[in-house]
Design a protein around this motif. Structure first.
Motif, PDB file in Angstrom:
ATOM      1  N   GLY A   3      43.840  24.914  36.741  1.00 61.22           N
ATOM      2  CA  GLY A   3      42.865  24.415  37.696  1.00 61.22           C
ATOM      3  C   GLY A   3      42.729  25.270  38.940  1.00 61.22           C
ATOM      4  O   GLY A   3      41.705  25.243  39.590  1.00 61.22           O
ATOM      5  N   GLY A   4      43.770  26.036  39.271  1.00 60.57           N
ATOM      6  CA  GLY A   4      43.701  26.870  40.465  1.00 60.57           C
ATOM      7  C   GLY A   4      42.964  28.156  40.186  1.00 60.57           C
ATOM      8  O   GLY A   4      42.516  28.384  39.067  1.00 60.57           O
ATOM      9  N   PRO A   5      42.834  28.999  41.216  1.00 62.35           N
ATOM     10  CA  PRO A   5      42.168  30.282  40.990  1.00 62.35           C
ATOM     11  C   PRO A   5      42.999  31.168  40.063  1.00 62.35           C
ATOM     12  O   PRO A   5      44.207  30.986  39.953  1.00 62.35           O
ATOM     13  CB  PRO A   5      42.083  30.894  42.394  1.00 62.35           C
ATOM     14  N   PRO A   6      42.363  32.107  39.389  1.00 62.07           N
ATOM     15  CA  PRO A   6      43.118  32.958  38.463  1.00 62.07           C
ATOM     16  C   PRO A   6      44.011  33.932  39.204  1.00 62.07           C
ATOM     17  O   PRO A   6      43.815  34.203  40.380  1.00 62.07           O
ATOM     18  CB  PRO A   6      42.015  33.720  37.730  1.00 62.07           C
ATOM     19  N   ARG A   7      44.969  34.432  38.495  1.00 64.21           N
ATOM     20  CA  ARG A   7      45.803  35.521  38.982  1.00 64.21           C
ATOM     21  C   ARG A   7      45.107  36.817  38.567  1.00 64.21           C
ATOM     22  O   ARG A   7      44.834  37.030  37.367  1.00 64.21           O
ATOM     23  CB  ARG A   7      47.173  35.369  38.329  1.00 64.21           C
ATOM     24  N   VAL A   8      44.819  37.656  39.539  1.00 61.73           N
ATOM     25  CA  VAL A   8      44.033  38.859  39.254  1.00 61.73           C
ATOM     26  C   VAL A   8      44.935  40.095  39.290  1.00 61.73           C
ATOM     27  O   VAL A   8      45.538  40.405  40.327  1.00 61.73           O
ATOM     28  CB  VAL A   8      42.875  39.020  40.267  1.00 61.73           C
ATOM     29  N   LEU A   9      45.058  40.748  38.156  1.00 58.84           N
ATOM     30  CA  LEU A   9      45.945  41.911  38.032  1.00 58.84           C
ATOM     31  C   LEU A   9      45.127  43.164  37.736  1.00 58.84           C
ATOM     32  O   LEU A   9      44.294  43.163  36.826  1.00 58.84           O
ATOM     33  CB  LEU A   9      46.943  41.680  36.891  1.00 58.84           C
ATOM     34  N   VAL A  10      45.338  44.215  38.529  1.00 53.83           N
ATOM     35  CA  VAL A  10      44.675  45.499  38.268  1.00 53.83           C
ATOM     36  C   VAL A  10      45.595  46.352  37.436  1.00 53.83           C
ATOM     37  O   VAL A  10      46.773  46.510  37.784  1.00 53.83           O
ATOM     38  CB  VAL A  10      44.502  46.356  39.543  1.00 53.83           C
ATOM     39  N   ILE A  11      45.078  46.923  36.383  1.00 55.24           N
ATOM     40  CA  ILE A  11      45.885  47.817  35.559  1.00 55.24           C
ATOM     41  C   ILE A  11      45.495  49.238  35.935  1.00 55.24           C
ATOM     42  O   ILE A  11      44.395  49.698  35.608  1.00 55.24           O
ATOM     43  CB  ILE A  11      45.663  47.501  34.078  1.00 55.24           C
ATOM     44  N   ALA A  12      46.365  49.887  36.687  1.00 58.19           N
ATOM     45  CA  ALA A  12      45.971  51.166  37.285  1.00 58.19           C
ATOM     46  C   ALA A  12      47.017  52.249  37.102  1.00 58.19           C
ATOM     47  O   ALA A  12      48.220  51.984  37.113  1.00 58.19           O
ATOM     48  CB  ALA A  12      45.690  50.971  38.783  1.00 58.19           C
ATOM     49  N   ASN A  13      46.522  53.435  36.898  1.00 57.32           N
ATOM     50  CA  ASN A  13      47.312  54.660  36.941  1.00 57.32           C
ATOM     51  C   ASN A  13      46.277  55.770  36.911  1.00 57.32           C
ATOM     52  O   ASN A  13      45.376  55.746  36.063  1.00 57.32           O
ATOM     53  CB  ASN A  13      48.258  54.762  35.735  1.00 57.32           C
ATOM     54  N   GLN A  14      46.356  56.694  37.860  1.00 58.19           N
ATOM     55  CA  GLN A  14      45.317  57.735  37.957  1.00 58.19           C
ATOM     56  C   GLN A  14      45.364  58.721  36.799  1.00 58.19           C
ATOM     57  O   GLN A  14      44.475  59.542  36.638  1.00 58.19           O
ATOM     58  CB  GLN A  14      45.404  58.465  39.312  1.00 58.19           C
ATOM     59  N   LYS A  15      46.446  58.646  36.011  1.00 58.71           N
ATOM     60  CA  LYS A  15      46.521  59.511  34.829  1.00 58.71           C
ATOM     61  C   LYS A  15      45.811  58.864  33.652  1.00 58.71           C
ATOM     62  O   LYS A  15      45.927  57.648  33.461  1.00 58.71           O
ATOM     63  CB  LYS A  15      47.984  59.737  34.461  1.00 58.71           C
ATOM     64  N   ALA A  24      45.615  46.448  28.817  1.00 60.24           N
ATOM     65  CA  ALA A  24      44.622  45.419  29.160  1.00 60.24           C
ATOM     66  C   ALA A  24      44.256  44.604  27.916  1.00 60.24           C
ATOM     67  O   ALA A  24      44.245  43.368  27.939  1.00 60.24           O
ATOM     68  CB  ALA A  24      43.379  46.065  29.773  1.00 60.24           C
ATOM     69  N   ILE A  25      43.995  45.297  26.826  1.00 58.30           N
ATOM     70  CA  ILE A  25      43.546  44.628  25.598  1.00 58.30           C
ATOM     71  C   ILE A  25      44.657  43.756  25.005  1.00 58.30           C
ATOM     72  O   ILE A  25      44.445  42.584  24.674  1.00 58.30           O
ATOM     73  CB  ILE A  25      43.096  45.669  24.545  1.00 58.30           C
ATOM     74  N   VAL A 130      43.030  37.363  35.148  1.00 62.00           N
ATOM     75  CA  VAL A 130      41.984  38.373  35.059  1.00 62.00           C
ATOM     76  C   VAL A 130      42.689  39.728  35.076  1.00 62.00           C
ATOM     77  O   VAL A 130      43.499  40.004  35.965  1.00 62.00           O
ATOM     78  CB  VAL A 130      40.998  38.260  36.244  1.00 62.00           C
ATOM     79  N   LEU A 131      42.414  40.543  34.063  1.00 61.80           N
ATOM     80  CA  LEU A 131      43.013  41.880  33.984  1.00 61.80           C
ATOM     81  C   LEU A 131      41.905  42.905  34.161  1.00 61.80           C
ATOM     82  O   LEU A 131      40.934  42.904  33.395  1.00 61.80           O
ATOM     83  CB  LEU A 131      43.682  42.089  32.619  1.00 61.80           C
ATOM     84  N   LEU A 141      36.077  52.963  42.343  1.00 56.05           N
ATOM     85  CA  LEU A 141      36.152  51.882  41.349  1.00 56.05           C
ATOM     86  C   LEU A 141      37.543  51.247  41.371  1.00 56.05           C
ATOM     87  O   LEU A 141      37.686  50.024  41.423  1.00 56.05           O
ATOM     88  CB  LEU A 141      35.829  52.406  39.943  1.00 56.05           C
ATOM     89  N   THR A 142      38.573  52.084  41.340  1.00 51.32           N
ATOM     90  CA  THR A 142      39.943  51.570  41.376  1.00 51.32           C
ATOM     91  C   THR A 142      40.205  50.858  42.707  1.00 51.32           C
ATOM     92  O   THR A 142      40.857  49.803  42.740  1.00 51.32           O
ATOM     93  CB  THR A 142      40.945  52.722  41.156  1.00 51.32           C
ATOM     94  N   VAL A 143      39.675  51.404  43.790  1.00 52.05           N
ATOM     95  CA  VAL A 143      39.864  50.769  45.098  1.00 52.05           C
ATOM     96  C   VAL A 143      39.165  49.408  45.135  1.00 52.05           C
ATOM     97  O   VAL A 143      39.713  48.428  45.653  1.00 52.05           O
ATOM     98  CB  VAL A 143      39.376  51.699  46.236  1.00 52.05           C
ATOM     99  N   ASN A 144      37.974  49.307  44.560  1.00 56.98           N
ATOM    100  CA  ASN A 144      37.293  48.010  44.456  1.00 56.98           C
ATOM    101  C   ASN A 144      38.160  47.009  43.693  1.00 56.98           C
ATOM    102  O   ASN A 144      38.256  45.845  44.068  1.00 56.98           O
ATOM    103  CB  ASN A 144      35.948  48.149  43.749  1.00 56.98           C
ATOM    104  N   ALA A 145      38.784  47.486  42.607  1.00 55.72           N
ATOM    105  CA  ALA A 145      39.649  46.606  41.817  1.00 55.72           C
ATOM    106  C   ALA A 145      40.854  46.163  42.641  1.00 55.72           C
ATOM    107  O   ALA A 145      41.211  44.979  42.666  1.00 55.72           O
ATOM    108  CB  ALA A 145      40.093  47.330  40.546  1.00 55.72           C
ATOM    109  N   MET A 146      41.463  47.095  43.351  1.00 53.81           N
ATOM    110  CA  MET A 146      42.646  46.751  44.155  1.00 53.81           C
ATOM    111  C   MET A 146      42.296  45.820  45.311  1.00 53.81           C
ATOM    112  O   MET A 146      43.090  44.960  45.696  1.00 53.81           O
ATOM    113  CB  MET A 146      43.325  48.014  44.686  1.00 53.81           C
ATOM    114  N   ALA A 147      41.101  45.984  45.850  1.00 52.44           N
ATOM    115  CA  ALA A 147      40.688  45.113  46.956  1.00 52.44           C
ATOM    116  C   ALA A 147      40.470  43.680  46.466  1.00 52.44           C
ATOM    117  O   ALA A 147      40.637  42.725  47.214  1.00 52.44           O
ATOM    118  CB  ALA A 147      39.416  45.652  47.603  1.00 52.44           C
ATOM    119  N   ALA A 148      40.121  43.541  45.191  1.00 52.07           N
ATOM    120  CA  ALA A 148      39.809  42.213  44.641  1.00 52.07           C
ATOM    121  C   ALA A 148      41.032  41.530  44.035  1.00 52.07           C
ATOM    122  O   ALA A 148      40.961  40.361  43.663  1.00 52.07           O
ATOM    123  CB  ALA A 148      38.721  42.355  43.561  1.00 52.07           C
ATOM    124  N   ALA A 149      42.138  42.250  43.917  1.00 48.67           N
ATOM    125  CA  ALA A 149      43.250  41.767  43.089  1.00 48.67           C
ATOM    126  C   ALA A 149      44.386  41.148  43.885  1.00 48.67           C
ATOM    127  O   ALA A 149      44.498  41.326  45.097  1.00 48.67           O
ATOM    128  CB  ALA A 149      43.795  42.928  42.265  1.00 48.67           C
TER     129      ALA A 149
END
Ligand code: ADP
Ligand code: MG
Length: 267
Positions: A3-15, A24-25, A130-131, A141-149
């Protein structure tokens, strides 16, 4: 989490090629399989997460690009996959233009966060997780993801320069925390494509654990050819071959992650 908001996880690595999309999948599929309603957001112009989840280009009607540009709501971009409990915001190669186009917006770092917040306000309990699958760069793009996560998950391949790459990523997380999202945490580091016959793998894994302590998940994802075969069938490895060691490792990882999340929220 219900019922609460989702947990938002960014899957990141610049490589590139370290197992972001695979994580993610398959983590998404494993979470969905244990009843955690999960959304994968494809934020890579290569669209590998979309392809790997069996969503062909022709079926990607509304994409993460449309959301970032403000041409569609986040809700409009969500589509089901053939995996029960697992949804997708797909991407196409359009997204490769987003970097440049985003520069024209004043709140360019918060485009995803704002679109996502509007969705969560209307449907707070829709997803447990949310992954966000990121491109192989520390770009806008990655920064947008990190800002939202809420937190960052880092897939790390046990190879020679792994620690150097990791410290660069950690500096970016620091910067995002200082300027955009003070609550951003490192959720965990996942050692991927681990080859137990390779002594370097062992040594790098030991080094990473020494530096990052219990931020490193106990579960290690082995190198397993079944995992690399699955995307060409448009299937998560967990569906393609549930019994293979790679699938089993992702199931274990999901369990460890859920437990870690519970401990975290109890603290
Ligand atoms: P990234 O998203 O970081 O670029 P991918 O998840 O696409 O990396 O993985 C890169 C390649 O390695 C893909 O072809 C993928 O199928 C393969 N791969 C990923 N994880 C494994 C694994 N554990 N064992 C074998 N192959 C893997
Ligand atoms: Mg990828």
């Amino acid at each position: 989490m219900n019922g609460g908001p989702p947990r938002v996880l960014v899957i990141a690595n610049q490589k590139g090629g370290v197992g972001k999309t695979t994580t993610a999948i398959n983590l998404g599929t494993a979470l969905a399989a244990v009843g955690q309603s999960t959304l994968v957001v494809d934020l890579d112009p290569q669209g590998n997460a979309s392809t790997g989840l069996g969503v062909e280009r022709a079926h990607r009607k509304v994409t993460s690009y449309d959301v970032l540009m403000g041409d569609a709501s986040f809700a409009q971009a969500i589509m089901p996959t053939r995996i029960p409990n697992l949804s997708l915001v797909p991407s196409t190669v359009d997204l490769s233009g987003a970097e440049l186009e985003l520069i024209g917006f004043t709140e360019r770092n918060y485009r995803l966060k704002e679109a996502f917040a509007a969705f969560v306000a209307g449907a707070p309990g829709r997803f447990a997780y949310v992954l966000i699958d990121c491109p192989p760069s520390l770009s806008l793009l990655t920064v947008n993801a990190m800002a939202a996560a809420d937190a960052v998950v880092v897939p790390l391949q046990c190879e020679f320069f792994a620690l150097e790459g990791l410290s660069q990523l950690l500096r970016t997380v620091e910067r995002v925390r200082a300027n955009l999202n003070p609550a951003l945490e490192i959720q965990g580091i996942v050692l991927t494509m681990f080859d137990k016959r390779n002594r370097l793998s062992d040594q790098v894994a030991a080094d990473v654990r020494k530096h990052m302590g219990d931020k490193v998940f106990k579960t290690v994802i082995p190198r397993n050819v079944r995992i690399s075969e699955a995307p060409s069938h448009g299937l998560p490895a967990l569906v393609y071959d549930l019994r293979c060691p790679g699938s089993q490792a992702y199931i274990k990882l999901a369990g460890e992650m859920i437990q870690r999340e519970r401990l975290g929220s109890a603290a």
